[in-house]
Write an enzyme that holds these catalytic residues in place. Sequence first.
Site, PDB file in Angstrom:
ATOM      1  N   GLY A   1       3.642   1.292   6.650  1.00 62.52           N
ATOM      2  CA  GLY A   1       4.671   2.320   6.519  1.00 62.52           C
ATOM      3  C   GLY A   1       4.073   3.657   6.147  1.00 62.52           C
ATOM      4  N   ALA A   2       2.962   4.013   6.822  1.00 62.25           N
ATOM      5  CA  ALA A   2       2.146   5.148   6.386  1.00 62.25           C
ATOM      6  C   ALA A   2       2.592   6.501   6.922  1.00 62.25           C
ATOM      7  CB  ALA A   2       0.683   4.914   6.790  1.00 62.25           C
TER       8      ALA A   2
ATOM      9  N   SER B   1       5.648   8.117   6.702  1.00 65.68           N
ATOM     10  CA  SER B   1       6.711   8.881   6.044  1.00 65.68           C
ATOM     11  C   SER B   1       6.816   8.479   4.578  1.00 65.68           C
ATOM     12  CB  SER B   1       8.072   8.671   6.736  1.00 65.68           C
ATOM     13  OG  SER B   1       8.555   7.367   6.499  1.00 65.68           O
TER      14      SER B   1
ATOM     15  N   ILE C   1       6.837   7.527   0.817  1.00 65.98           N
ATOM     16  CA  ILE C   1       5.853   7.043  -0.149  1.00 65.98           C
ATOM     17  C   ILE C   1       4.541   6.682   0.529  1.00 65.98           C
ATOM     18  CG2 ILE C   1       5.341   5.138  -1.729  1.00 65.98           C
ATOM     19  CD1 ILE C   1       8.384   5.113  -2.392  1.00 65.98           C
TER      20      ILE C   1
ATOM     21  N   TYR D   1      19.750  -4.549   1.173  1.00 67.37           N
ATOM     22  CA  TYR D   1      18.467  -4.027   0.699  1.00 67.37           C
ATOM     23  C   TYR D   1      18.121  -4.627  -0.660  1.00 67.37           C
ATOM     24  CZ  TYR D   1      15.032  -0.600  -0.973  1.00 67.37           C
ATOM     25  OH  TYR D   1      13.915   0.002  -1.479  1.00 67.37           O
TER      26      TYR D   1
END
Length: 370
Positions: A17-18, A20, A22, A158
Amino acid sequence: MSINLKKLSHQVVVITGATSGIGLVTARMAAARGAGVVLVARTEESLRKLANELRERGARADYVVADVGDPQQVRSVADFAVERFGGFDTWVNNAGVSIYGRIEDIPLRDQRKLFDTNYWGLVHGSLIAAEHLKTRGGSIINLGSALSDRAIPLQGVYCASKHAVKGFTDAFRMELEHDGAPISITLIKPSSIDTPYRQHAQNYMRSEPKNPAPVYAPATVAEAILYAAENPVRDLFVGSAGKALSTAAALAPRLVDRFMELGMFRAQKLDHPSAGPHNGLDSPSGSLLERGGYPGHVAKISFYTKAMIHPLIAGGLFVTGLGLAYLVKRKFSRNGPDRSAVKEKSNSPKAIRRRQQKATQSMERFYESP
């Protein structure tokens, strides 16, 4: 077996998840501190741009296009890291998606899709990373949430995935420790963070979603992640709000339920209608945006988290607080009113009712604040 983690400048770090939020901030921060980085996401164009950006700054950076919901694609990430850098030292399971809406309104297909990324993607990464790290040591860092401990309405699916992440992480840690594996497993539990999280989420509400206050900058989470890459730590809350929510839920769950019902529905909705159903589950964003444009105040640092990762700061603040308390007490004892009269007045029924009313109003403002 003792766990000895390398300095970040001597590490290779895999980050899912690089592209956007965090993950993006963590990748930039890790590269700036000298780490080699393997960038993982679903959008090749964004990964290429980010890798080139980091290389231009002198960093060791490369990327792999992968959907973490597919274990074979996750294994290709580990194989690439070994081929390109000779291995990796830290694996950050950061990829995640969300859905806004009442659970009854969300199709089961979407609920399963969310779990494919948030839970199964993290499981795939943890298991494959552990295979590699058992022989060389290192860290696995899993992104949970303050909602791993306490569910809230309108993000129930979630929350369920983050509860599952916590259960998996805690159990896997114990099993590796029992076997003497030289692997540190950390669960990071952020509070509300100003990232493009809500823009990327699937939205089944009539209003556009909003982060509930208080909100922190994504750099606060990146700092905690990189601290865990160098220091074995069980878990870390990012933001005192998340810690307070978790503690309150453990001590008085029904009371917290009531306050959630009073304020958390409005706290997660903007005042204008939804622009339409988002499609973050199926369509990767690749936005290369760190922030989500939260309209209110965003805390740049968390003093609570800094105190947790810097014990000397915590100790200094504690000693300072004791000194100030002593001075106030000494001055009050010299110049203040009669203590017995003050105590009697503060314990009157009227005073007690006033304090209860103020506490209730404060809690409601906390959840309804913009």
